[in-house]
Design a protein around this motif. Structure first.
Motif, PDB file in Angstrom:
ATOM      1  N   ASN A 232       0.837  -1.193   0.000  1.00  0.00           N
ATOM      2  CA  ASN A 232       0.000   0.000   0.000  1.00  0.00           C
ATOM      3  C   ASN A 232       0.875   1.246   0.000  1.00  0.00           C
ATOM      4  OD1 ASN A 232      -2.453  -1.354   0.038  1.00  0.00           O
ATOM      5  ND2 ASN A 232      -2.646  -1.290   2.263  1.00  0.00           N
ATOM      6  N   THR A 233       0.368   2.297  -0.604  1.00  0.00           N
ATOM      7  CA  THR A 233       1.132   3.532  -0.730  1.00  0.00           C
ATOM      8  C   THR A 233       0.831   4.504   0.410  1.00  0.00           C
ATOM      9  OG1 THR A 233      -0.593   4.579  -2.057  1.00  0.00           O
ATOM     10  CG2 THR A 233       1.116   3.321  -3.252  1.00  0.00           C
ATOM     11  N   VAL A 234       1.687   5.511   0.520  1.00  0.00           N
ATOM     12  CA  VAL A 234       1.450   6.599   1.478  1.00  0.00           C
ATOM     13  C   VAL A 234       0.119   7.265   1.159  1.00  0.00           C
ATOM     14  CG1 VAL A 234       2.280   8.839   2.300  1.00  0.00           C
ATOM     15  CG2 VAL A 234       3.911   6.988   1.853  1.00  0.00           C
ATOM     16  N   TYR A 235      -0.171   7.440  -0.124  1.00  0.00           N
ATOM     17  CA  TYR A 235      -1.431   8.069  -0.539  1.00  0.00           C
ATOM     18  C   TYR A 235      -2.636   7.329   0.034  1.00  0.00           C
ATOM     19  CZ  TYR A 235      -5.370   9.432  -3.475  1.00  0.00           C
ATOM     20  OH  TYR A 235      -6.611   9.862  -3.906  1.00  0.00           O
ATOM     21  N   LYS A 236      -2.618   6.012  -0.019  1.00  0.00           N
ATOM     22  CA  LYS A 236      -3.761   5.240   0.456  1.00  0.00           C
ATOM     23  C   LYS A 236      -3.991   5.424   1.941  1.00  0.00           C
ATOM     24  CE  LYS A 236      -5.806   0.626   0.500  1.00  0.00           C
ATOM     25  NZ  LYS A 236      -5.694  -0.774   0.003  1.00  0.00           N
ATOM     26  N   TYR A 237      -2.912   5.371   2.724  1.00  0.00           N
ATOM     27  CA  TYR A 237      -3.077   5.530   4.170  1.00  0.00           C
ATOM     28  C   TYR A 237      -3.510   6.948   4.523  1.00  0.00           C
ATOM     29  CZ  TYR A 237      -0.950   0.952   4.817  1.00  0.00           C
ATOM     30  OH  TYR A 237      -0.698  -0.400   4.786  1.00  0.00           O
ATOM     31  N   LYS A 238      -2.947   7.915   3.841  1.00  0.00           N
ATOM     32  CA  LYS A 238      -3.212   9.311   4.170  1.00  0.00           C
ATOM     33  C   LYS A 238      -4.591   9.773   3.709  1.00  0.00           C
ATOM     34  CE  LYS A 238      -1.239  13.948   3.640  1.00  0.00           C
ATOM     35  NZ  LYS A 238      -0.110  14.724   3.032  1.00  0.00           N
ATOM     36  N   ASN A 239      -5.012   9.328   2.516  1.00  0.00           N
ATOM     37  CA  ASN A 239      -6.223   9.868   1.909  1.00  0.00           C
ATOM     38  C   ASN A 239      -7.420   8.919   1.873  1.00  0.00           C
ATOM     39  OD1 ASN A 239      -5.190  12.575   0.688  1.00  0.00           O
ATOM     40  ND2 ASN A 239      -3.668  11.059   0.081  1.00  0.00           N
ATOM     41  N   ILE A 240      -7.173   7.625   1.942  1.00  0.00           N
ATOM     42  CA  ILE A 240      -8.274   6.662   1.843  1.00  0.00           C
ATOM     43  C   ILE A 240      -8.609   6.053   3.206  1.00  0.00           C
ATOM     44  CG2 ILE A 240      -9.120   4.579   0.693  1.00  0.00           C
ATOM     45  CD1 ILE A 240      -8.616   6.947  -1.183  1.00  0.00           C
ATOM     46  N   LEU A 241      -7.591   5.586   3.910  1.00  0.00           N
ATOM     47  CA  LEU A 241      -7.821   4.909   5.184  1.00  0.00           C
ATOM     48  C   LEU A 241      -7.738   5.854   6.378  1.00  0.00           C
ATOM     49  CD1 LEU A 241      -5.729   1.629   4.653  1.00  0.00           C
ATOM     50  CD2 LEU A 241      -8.181   1.985   4.312  1.00  0.00           C
ATOM     51  N   GLY A 242      -6.765   6.741   6.370  1.00  0.00           N
ATOM     52  CA  GLY A 242      -6.429   7.543   7.541  1.00  0.00           C
ATOM     53  C   GLY A 242      -7.603   8.239   8.214  1.00  0.00           C
TER      54      GLY A 242
ATOM     55  N   ASP B 226     -24.594 -11.862   7.697  1.00  0.00           N
ATOM     56  CA  ASP B 226     -25.478 -12.694   8.515  1.00  0.00           C
ATOM     57  C   ASP B 226     -24.744 -13.296   9.707  1.00  0.00           C
ATOM     58  OD1 ASP B 226     -27.630 -12.202   6.901  1.00  0.00           O
ATOM     59  OD2 ASP B 226     -27.380 -14.010   5.681  1.00  0.00           O
ATOM     60  N   MET B 227     -23.495 -13.715   9.486  1.00  0.00           N
ATOM     61  CA  MET B 227     -22.768 -14.428  10.529  1.00  0.00           C
ATOM     62  C   MET B 227     -21.825 -13.547  11.336  1.00  0.00           C
ATOM     63  SD  MET B 227     -24.044 -17.370  10.336  1.00  0.00           S
ATOM     64  CE  MET B 227     -22.963 -18.134  11.528  1.00  0.00           C
ATOM     65  N   ALA B 228     -21.575 -12.333  10.861  1.00  0.00           N
ATOM     66  CA  ALA B 228     -20.609 -11.486  11.568  1.00  0.00           C
ATOM     67  C   ALA B 228     -20.713 -10.047  11.089  1.00  0.00           C
ATOM     68  CB  ALA B 228     -19.194 -12.010  11.347  1.00  0.00           C
ATOM     69  N   GLY B 229     -20.108  -9.160  11.854  1.00  0.00           N
ATOM     70  CA  GLY B 229     -20.019  -7.758  11.483  1.00  0.00           C
ATOM     71  C   GLY B 229     -18.733  -7.178  12.042  1.00  0.00           C
ATOM     72  N   PHE B 230     -18.344  -6.013  11.527  1.00  0.00           N
ATOM     73  CA  PHE B 230     -17.140  -5.378  12.067  1.00  0.00           C
ATOM     74  C   PHE B 230     -17.244  -3.864  12.000  1.00  0.00           C
ATOM     75  CE2 PHE B 230     -15.890  -5.652   7.536  1.00  0.00           C
ATOM     76  CZ  PHE B 230     -15.426  -4.361   7.321  1.00  0.00           C
ATOM     77  N   ILE B 231     -16.492  -3.219  12.880  1.00  0.00           N
ATOM     78  CA  ILE B 231     -16.267  -1.786  12.841  1.00  0.00           C
ATOM     79  C   ILE B 231     -14.757  -1.599  12.822  1.00  0.00           C
ATOM     80  CG2 ILE B 231     -16.575   0.440  13.998  1.00  0.00           C
ATOM     81  CD1 ILE B 231     -19.023  -0.754  15.379  1.00  0.00           C
ATOM     82  N   TRP B 232     -14.252  -0.882  11.817  1.00  0.00           N
ATOM     83  CA  TRP B 232     -12.832  -0.740  11.576  1.00  0.00           C
ATOM     84  C   TRP B 232     -12.485   0.744  11.652  1.00  0.00           C
ATOM     85  CZ3 TRP B 232     -10.805  -1.801   5.924  1.00  0.00           C
ATOM     86  CH2 TRP B 232      -9.458  -1.440   5.833  1.00  0.00           C
ATOM     87  N   GLU B 233     -11.809   1.128  12.728  1.00  0.00           N
ATOM     88  CA  GLU B 233     -11.477   2.531  12.972  1.00  0.00           C
ATOM     89  C   GLU B 233      -9.992   2.767  12.744  1.00  0.00           C
ATOM     90  OE1 GLU B 233     -14.054   4.304  16.423  1.00  0.00           O
ATOM     91  OE2 GLU B 233     -13.447   2.276  17.009  1.00  0.00           O
ATOM     92  N   ASN B 234      -9.658   3.677  11.826  1.00  0.00           N
ATOM     93  CA  ASN B 234      -8.274   3.959  11.463  1.00  0.00           C
ATOM     94  C   ASN B 234      -7.767   5.235  12.122  1.00  0.00           C
ATOM     95  OD1 ASN B 234      -7.436   2.078   8.966  1.00  0.00           O
ATOM     96  ND2 ASN B 234      -9.602   2.572   8.831  1.00  0.00           N
ATOM     97  N   SER B 235      -6.494   5.226  12.431  1.00  0.00           N
ATOM     98  CA  SER B 235      -5.822   6.419  12.935  1.00  0.00           C
ATOM     99  C   SER B 235      -4.440   6.478  12.299  1.00  0.00           C
ATOM    100  CB  SER B 235      -5.704   6.377  14.458  1.00  0.00           C
ATOM    101  OG  SER B 235      -4.987   7.499  14.933  1.00  0.00           O
ATOM    102  N   TYR B 236      -4.198   7.515  11.483  1.00  0.00           N
ATOM    103  CA  TYR B 236      -2.948   7.602  10.731  1.00  0.00           C
ATOM    104  C   TYR B 236      -2.068   8.729  11.251  1.00  0.00           C
ATOM    105  CZ  TYR B 236       0.268   8.106   6.783  1.00  0.00           C
ATOM    106  OH  TYR B 236       1.393   8.190   6.006  1.00  0.00           O
TER     107      TYR B 236
END
Length: 250
Positions: free
Chosen positions: A143-153, A162-172
């Protein structure tokens, strides 16, 4: 907090949108362009073995390495069902050991972004070089710096099945280029009962220049690199880069 423990149970469920077939085709096209149609291939950071199994089905003798017992347990179940003769090793990629050399090493799905320092990345690449046949290939993405900074961060993602769920919280952290994400999993038990699990994952955004320096320090040669999503030239908005590296000759 350990990574890929309880998440391993539902990993494939939530990864059904990952283009594994396209990735495997990319790998095979690169290998076959070098007349590598068989022989030993190592899948570094193999996870639940989806790519490992696909390459085994294509006639390669596969070794899968991952540092999560839970992920490898799922991979082993797949091996039992497929009947493929795959060797799985639970090892840290910074210290992995093989019994001999291999024709190629592959690592997809940003596994190498879990390495958190340039020193350790160079250590991994040096080991890859050590276990490659002369002229062998190392095919990996990051993954690139761009992805972490602008997409995930600093963004939060959630999904419910049906069988599961998630909450994914990012901090960059843009200064350290470290992305931490807290994963809250809700896995269905019996009836309408769900159990909550927590995991924390940490990944590092390496610059292109740092990756090239790690390649060069390991005495390998960068053959090519493209945008992993479209196989076109890398741009400022590329989120994942696919690298092809060659062992220089021992």
């Amino acid at each position: 907090m350990e990574q890929y423990t309880n998440f391993a149970k539902v990993y494939d469920l939530f990864m059904d949108n990952v283009p594994y077939e396209k990735w495997v085709k990319q790998i095979k096209d690169i290998l076959q362009a070098e007349n590598i149609y068989d022989g030993l291939i190592c899948d570094l950071g193999c996870g639940t073995g989806t790519i490992t199994e696909s390459l085994a089905n294509s006639g390669y003798d596969m070794i899968g390495i991952d540092n999560s017992y839970d992920m490898l347990e799922v991979a082993t179940e797949k091996r039992y069902e497929s009947g493929n003769d795959i060797l799985y090793l639970c090892q840290d990629m910074r210290e992995f050991e093989l019994y001999g050399t291999v024709r190629a090493v592959v690592s997809r799905c940003d596994s190498l972004n879990y390495i958190q320092s340039l020193k350790d990345l160079k250590k991994v690449f040096a080991l890859v070089n050590n276990y490659l046949d002369p002229g062998g290939l190392f095919i990996f993405d990051m993954n690139t710096v761009y992805k972490y900074k602008n997409i995930l961060g600093d963004n939060t993602f959630a999904e419910v099945r049906d069988m599961a769920g998630f909450i994914w919280e990012n901090s960059y952290d843009s200064e350290k280029r470290i992305n931490e994400y807290d994963l809250n999993l809700f896995i269905k038990l019996e009836g309408d009962t769900y159990q909550r699990f927590e995991e924390r994952h940490v990944q590092k955004a390496f610059t292109f220049e740092e990756i090239v320096s790690a390649i060069e320090s390991s005495n390998m040669v960068l053959e090519s690199y493209v945008d992993a999503d479209n196989l076109k030239s890398v741009s400022e908005s590329t989120e994942r880069i696919l690298f092809v590296v060659r062992e220089r000759g021992k």
